[in-house]
Design a protein around this motif. Structure first.
Motif, PDB file in Angstrom:
ATOM      1  N   SER A   1       0.830  -1.210   0.000  1.00  0.00           N
ATOM      2  CA  SER A   1       0.000   0.000   0.000  1.00  0.00           C
ATOM      3  C   SER A   1       0.866   1.263   0.000  1.00  0.00           C
ATOM      4  CB  SER A   1      -0.914   0.009   1.235  1.00  0.00           C
ATOM      5  OG  SER A   1      -1.703  -1.162   1.292  1.00  0.00           O
ATOM      6  N   CYS A   2       2.191   1.060  -0.177  1.00  0.00           N
ATOM      7  CA  CYS A   2       3.163   2.167  -0.240  1.00  0.00           C
ATOM      8  C   CYS A   2       3.224   2.971   1.055  1.00  0.00           C
ATOM      9  CB  CYS A   2       2.878   3.074  -1.434  1.00  0.00           C
ATOM     10  SG  CYS A   2       2.968   2.211  -3.024  1.00  0.00           S
ATOM     11  N   VAL A   3       3.075   2.271   2.178  1.00  0.00           N
ATOM     12  CA  VAL A   3       3.194   2.888   3.497  1.00  0.00           C
ATOM     13  C   VAL A   3       4.620   2.655   4.003  1.00  0.00           C
ATOM     14  CG1 VAL A   3       2.393   2.839   5.889  1.00  0.00           C
ATOM     15  CG2 VAL A   3       0.749   2.532   4.010  1.00  0.00           C
ATOM     16  N   PRO A   4       5.388   3.692   4.338  1.00  0.00           N
ATOM     17  CA  PRO A   4       6.735   3.501   4.889  1.00  0.00           C
ATOM     18  C   PRO A   4       6.703   2.587   6.114  1.00  0.00           C
ATOM     19  CG  PRO A   4       6.402   5.804   4.326  1.00  0.00           C
ATOM     20  CD  PRO A   4       5.066   5.125   4.177  1.00  0.00           C
ATOM     21  N   THR A   5       7.550   1.554   6.099  1.00  0.00           N
ATOM     22  CA  THR A   5       7.422   0.456   7.054  1.00  0.00           C
ATOM     23  C   THR A   5       8.764   0.083   7.679  1.00  0.00           C
ATOM     24  OG1 THR A   5       5.543  -0.455   5.830  1.00  0.00           O
ATOM     25  CG2 THR A   5       6.728  -1.977   7.275  1.00  0.00           C
TER      26      THR A   5
ATOM     27  N   GLU B   1      10.515   9.772   4.916  1.00  0.00           N
ATOM     28  CA  GLU B   1       9.150   9.398   4.546  1.00  0.00           C
ATOM     29  C   GLU B   1       8.858   9.577   3.062  1.00  0.00           C
ATOM     30  OE1 GLU B   1       4.520  10.701   5.596  1.00  0.00           O
ATOM     31  OE2 GLU B   1       6.212  11.775   6.518  1.00  0.00           O
ATOM     32  N   LEU B   2       9.083  10.758   2.549  1.00  0.00           N
ATOM     33  CA  LEU B   2       8.705  11.048   1.159  1.00  0.00           C
ATOM     34  C   LEU B   2       9.513  10.215   0.175  1.00  0.00           C
ATOM     35  CD1 LEU B   2       8.232  14.927   1.332  1.00  0.00           C
ATOM     36  CD2 LEU B   2       6.494  13.117   1.496  1.00  0.00           C
ATOM     37  N   LYS B   3      10.800  10.044   0.461  1.00  0.00           N
ATOM     38  CA  LYS B   3      11.659   9.258  -0.422  1.00  0.00           C
ATOM     39  C   LYS B   3      11.204   7.796  -0.459  1.00  0.00           C
ATOM     40  CE  LYS B   3      15.875   8.180   0.900  1.00  0.00           C
ATOM     41  NZ  LYS B   3      17.318   8.311   1.267  1.00  0.00           N
ATOM     42  N   ILE B   4      10.855   7.259   0.707  1.00  0.00           N
ATOM     43  CA  ILE B   4      10.405   5.861   0.775  1.00  0.00           C
ATOM     44  C   ILE B   4       9.081   5.679   0.039  1.00  0.00           C
ATOM     45  CG2 ILE B   4       9.663   4.004   2.322  1.00  0.00           C
ATOM     46  CD1 ILE B   4      11.575   5.264   4.445  1.00  0.00           C
ATOM     47  N   LYS B   5       8.134   6.579   0.272  1.00  0.00           N
ATOM     48  CA  LYS B   5       6.828   6.486  -0.405  1.00  0.00           C
ATOM     49  C   LYS B   5       6.997   6.548  -1.914  1.00  0.00           C
ATOM     50  CE  LYS B   5       3.054   8.473   1.061  1.00  0.00           C
ATOM     51  NZ  LYS B   5       2.204   7.363   1.516  1.00  0.00           N
ATOM     52  N   GLU B   6       7.841   7.449  -2.381  1.00  0.00           N
ATOM     53  CA  GLU B   6       8.056   7.588  -3.821  1.00  0.00           C
ATOM     54  C   GLU B   6       8.692   6.330  -4.397  1.00  0.00           C
ATOM     55  OE1 GLU B   6       7.599   9.566  -7.395  1.00  0.00           O
ATOM     56  OE2 GLU B   6       6.833  10.072  -5.399  1.00  0.00           O
TER      57      GLU B   6
ATOM     58  N   PHE C   1      14.313  -2.695  -1.330  1.00  0.00           N
ATOM     59  CA  PHE C   1      15.110  -1.488  -1.132  1.00  0.00           C
ATOM     60  C   PHE C   1      16.594  -1.653  -1.447  1.00  0.00           C
ATOM     61  CE2 PHE C   1      11.551  -1.380   1.926  1.00  0.00           C
ATOM     62  CZ  PHE C   1      10.904  -0.234   1.480  1.00  0.00           C
ATOM     63  N   GLY C   2      17.035  -2.870  -1.775  1.00  0.00           N
ATOM     64  CA  GLY C   2      18.443  -3.100  -2.048  1.00  0.00           C
ATOM     65  C   GLY C   2      19.235  -3.449  -0.804  1.00  0.00           C
ATOM     66  N   SER C   3      18.664  -3.225   0.377  1.00  0.00           N
ATOM     67  CA  SER C   3      19.305  -3.526   1.655  1.00  0.00           C
ATOM     68  C   SER C   3      18.236  -3.562   2.736  1.00  0.00           C
ATOM     69  CB  SER C   3      20.341  -2.448   1.997  1.00  0.00           C
ATOM     70  OG  SER C   3      20.801  -2.581   3.332  1.00  0.00           O
ATOM     71  N   GLU C   4      18.485  -4.364   3.760  1.00  0.00           N
ATOM     72  CA  GLU C   4      17.561  -4.392   4.886  1.00  0.00           C
ATOM     73  C   GLU C   4      17.901  -3.346   5.942  1.00  0.00           C
ATOM     74  OE1 GLU C   4      20.094  -8.223   5.439  1.00  0.00           O
ATOM     75  OE2 GLU C   4      19.547  -6.874   3.806  1.00  0.00           O
ATOM     76  N   GLU C   5      19.063  -2.708   5.801  1.00  0.00           N
ATOM     77  CA  GLU C   5      19.482  -1.708   6.780  1.00  0.00           C
ATOM     78  C   GLU C   5      18.481  -0.556   6.842  1.00  0.00           C
ATOM     79  OE1 GLU C   5      23.375   1.049   7.951  1.00  0.00           O
ATOM     80  OE2 GLU C   5      23.387  -0.152   6.116  1.00  0.00           O
ATOM     81  N   ASN C   6      18.075  -0.206   8.039  1.00  0.00           N
ATOM     82  CA  ASN C   6      17.074   0.837   8.336  1.00  0.00           C
ATOM     83  C   ASN C   6      15.636   0.391   8.085  1.00  0.00           C
ATOM     84  OD1 ASN C   6      18.948   2.899   9.119  1.00  0.00           O
ATOM     85  ND2 ASN C   6      19.403   3.241   6.952  1.00  0.00           N
ATOM     86  N   TYR C   7      15.448  -0.778   7.466  1.00  0.00           N
ATOM     87  CA  TYR C   7      14.098  -1.261   7.177  1.00  0.00           C
ATOM     88  C   TYR C   7      13.717  -2.473   8.020  1.00  0.00           C
ATOM     89  CZ  TYR C   7      14.554   1.836   3.185  1.00  0.00           C
ATOM     90  OH  TYR C   7      14.741   2.949   2.398  1.00  0.00           O
ATOM     91  N   VAL C   8      14.715  -3.191   8.535  1.00  0.00           N
ATOM     92  CA  VAL C   8      14.471  -4.361   9.378  1.00  0.00           C
ATOM     93  C   VAL C   8      15.326  -4.242  10.634  1.00  0.00           C
ATOM     94  CG1 VAL C   8      14.594  -6.881   9.576  1.00  0.00           C
ATOM     95  CG2 VAL C   8      13.991  -5.834   7.384  1.00  0.00           C
ATOM     96  N   LEU C   9      14.685  -4.404  11.770  1.00  0.00           N
ATOM     97  CA  LEU C   9      15.378  -4.413  13.055  1.00  0.00           C
ATOM     98  C   LEU C   9      15.198  -5.813  13.643  1.00  0.00           C
ATOM     99  CD1 LEU C   9      16.904  -2.571  15.063  1.00  0.00           C
ATOM    100  CD2 LEU C   9      14.701  -2.002  16.087  1.00  0.00           C
TER     101      LEU C   9
ATOM    102  N   ILE D   1       8.257   1.225  -7.667  1.00  0.00           N
ATOM    103  CA  ILE D   1       8.608  -0.182  -7.900  1.00  0.00           C
ATOM    104  C   ILE D   1       7.448  -1.148  -7.729  1.00  0.00           C
ATOM    105  CG2 ILE D   1      10.990   0.253  -7.133  1.00  0.00           C
ATOM    106  CD1 ILE D   1      10.203  -1.496  -4.617  1.00  0.00           C
ATOM    107  N   MET D   2       6.395  -0.728  -7.037  1.00  0.00           N
ATOM    108  CA  MET D   2       5.360  -1.691  -6.649  1.00  0.00           C
ATOM    109  C   MET D   2       4.618  -2.322  -7.828  1.00  0.00           C
ATOM    110  SD  MET D   2       4.589  -3.366  -4.034  1.00  0.00           S
ATOM    111  CE  MET D   2       5.689  -2.437  -2.968  1.00  0.00           C
ATOM    112  N   PRO D   3       4.278  -1.578  -8.895  1.00  0.00           N
ATOM    113  CA  PRO D   3       3.573  -2.252 -10.005  1.00  0.00           C
ATOM    114  C   PRO D   3       4.360  -3.428 -10.572  1.00  0.00           C
ATOM    115  CG  PRO D   3       3.375   0.124 -10.219  1.00  0.00           C
ATOM    116  CD  PRO D   3       4.351  -0.120  -9.112  1.00  0.00           C
ATOM    117  N   GLU D   4       5.644  -3.245 -10.819  1.00  0.00           N
ATOM    118  CA  GLU D   4       6.470  -4.334 -11.360  1.00  0.00           C
ATOM    119  C   GLU D   4       6.671  -5.436 -10.333  1.00  0.00           C
ATOM    120  OE1 GLU D   4      10.913  -5.044 -13.336  1.00  0.00           O
ATOM    121  OE2 GLU D   4      10.190  -3.010 -12.953  1.00  0.00           O
ATOM    122  N   TYR D   5       6.849  -5.035  -9.070  1.00  0.00           N
ATOM    123  CA  TYR D   5       7.058  -6.023  -8.017  1.00  0.00           C
ATOM    124  C   TYR D   5       5.827  -6.905  -7.849  1.00  0.00           C
ATOM    125  CZ  TYR D   5       8.775  -8.005  -3.634  1.00  0.00           C
ATOM    126  OH  TYR D   5       9.211  -8.876  -2.663  1.00  0.00           O
ATOM    127  N   LYS D   6       4.639  -6.318  -7.923  1.00  0.00           N
ATOM    128  CA  LYS D   6       3.406  -7.102  -7.817  1.00  0.00           C
ATOM    129  C   LYS D   6       3.252  -8.064  -8.990  1.00  0.00           C
ATOM    130  CE  LYS D   6       0.654  -3.896  -5.005  1.00  0.00           C
ATOM    131  NZ  LYS D   6      -0.542  -3.020  -4.963  1.00  0.00           N
TER     132      LYS D   6
END
Length: 386
Positions: free
Chosen positions: A307-311, A358-363, A328-336, A368-373
């Motif tokens: 849903s393009c929510v920063p997570t 926030e804005l960078k992640i949402k963008e 994202f190319g890396s799990e750093e900052n996205y997975v704890l 990428i989401m259409p192709e990823y889906k």
């Protein structure tokens, strides 16, 4: 015409399991599809009976005077081998599977946990019935593919659809019929429902915490303390509401238990909302209306990502790292990783980074989401070939 069976499904009280079934049914567009389930009553409660046939995976009674039982009991008694006894429970359900039918193991991460021999047993039973077998939307810990018995079992699948690159690279070494997909739940359609009182669309932080993640922490109570400190941070430093969102409601792993404890601590602030149980599609709708999401359950975070929510993920296994790395190319900052938590403010610090970006992640997610889906549906054509 071949029938399609979905098996290794634990029940829809885990809304990630429900999401996989719903998404798979939509992807395959097969009207003759049967779900072999541990908890049919649960699946009926959440409406899966409206989209597929459901049968119970295990019988409730075995004749202890039968030759099969006596032989299995002897193996258990004298060889300490429980597999023949376990098989007896599944014989009736699997008798529905005929030669040429397709059987999809949809447990996702079943090969990540302790009872791997059980899933190898089920796979062997289906192979003996002449089924084409598929490991569907899966993750595996790479080390397990180095075990000879497990590697031999994995090699027998007619198709493996791995949902992230870490698992794909490990599985490809033992089975050349392995493809890289995205989790089917990325294409789950949300269903609009009434948002809880106090929920501010676009300015609410969704939080999910699971007993499973808490069980894997190396410092007792550290995950819960991190969530407390994060909520305090959100109340003191932002104007955002906080929604506590359960994604699994099984008695032996109910997200509502730790979340209600958090709610009781903060309910007087009027800034914290306890979301009650919903179907997976309604939960995805609620999560899609969040501004940010922090969660432990994989399919709750998939609902947010898609849903393009920063997570930010409180991860505990290969699946969270692999999915974040692919997105994202890396799990750093996205997975704890929950196992690495040492201080009570790590989640708050991670959220602070998320908010600043926030804005960078949402963008990025929107791009990428259409192709990823699309990667969720590529296995459909290969299924038709096998």
């Amino acid at each position: 015409m071949s029938k399609v069976f979905l098996y290794a499904h634990g029940g829809s009280g885990n809304h990630g399991c429900e999401a996989i079934v719903r998404s798979t049914v939509n992807i395959l567009e097969n009207e003759d599809l049967c779900l072999i389930s541990s908890r049919p009553d649960e699946d009926n409660l959440y409406g899966l009976n409206e989209i597929c046939k459901i049968i119970k995976d295990r019988v409730n009674f075995i004749n202890k005077l039968s030759f099969g039982f006596i032989k299995a009991y002897a193996s258990l008694k004298f060889k300490k081998d429980y597999i023949p006894m376990d098989k007896l429970w599944y014989v009736k359900a699997f008798s529905n599977v005929k030669k040429g039918d397709i059987a999809l193991s949809i447990g996702g991460d079943n090969y990540c946990y302790a009872d791997v021999k059980k899933y190898a047993m089920l796979h062997e039973m289906l192979k003996k019935r002449g089924a084409k077998t598929v490991l569907w939307g899966c993750s595996v810990e790479p080390k397990i593919t180095e075990e000879s018995e497990i590697a031999a079992d994995l090699a027998r699948y007619d198709l493996i659809a791995a949902r992230e690159t870490i698992s794909y690279e490990a599985l490809k070494k033992v089975n050349s019929n392995t493809i890289l997909v995205s989790d089917p739940a990325f294409v789950l359609q949300p269903k609009e429902c009434k948002l809880p009182d106090g929920f501010v669309s676009g300015n609410t932080v969704g939080l999910n915490l699971s007993p499973m993640a808490m069980d894997l922490e190396t410092q007792k109570g550290i995950a819960f303390e991190n969530y407390k400190k994060l909520i305090n941070y959100l109340i003191d430093k932002t104007d955002m509401q906080v929604a506590l969102i359960p994604h699994v409601v099984w008695e032996d792993g109910d997200d509502r238990i730790p979340l209600r404890k958090l709610y009781e601590e903060f309910k007087d602030t009027k800034r914290v909302i306890m979301v009650e149980d919903h179907t997976c599609r309604e939960l995805k709708y609620i999560i899609s209306k969040c501004r940010f999401f922090i969660g432990a359950r994989t399919h709750a975070t998939i609902a947010a990502y898609s849903s393009c929510v920063p997570t930010l993920v409180l991860g505990y296994s290969v699946k969270s790292r692999g999915i974040a790395r692919d997105l994202f190319g890396s799990e750093e900052n996205y997975v704890l990783p929950v196992q690495n938590l040492k201080c009570s403010d790590e989640l708050a610090k991670g959220f602070d980074w998320l908010m600043k970006n926030e804005l960078k992640i949402k963008e990025h997610l929107k791009n990428i989401m259409p192709e990823y889906k699309e990667k969720a549906v590529i296995a459909k054509d290969l299924l038709s070939k096998i």
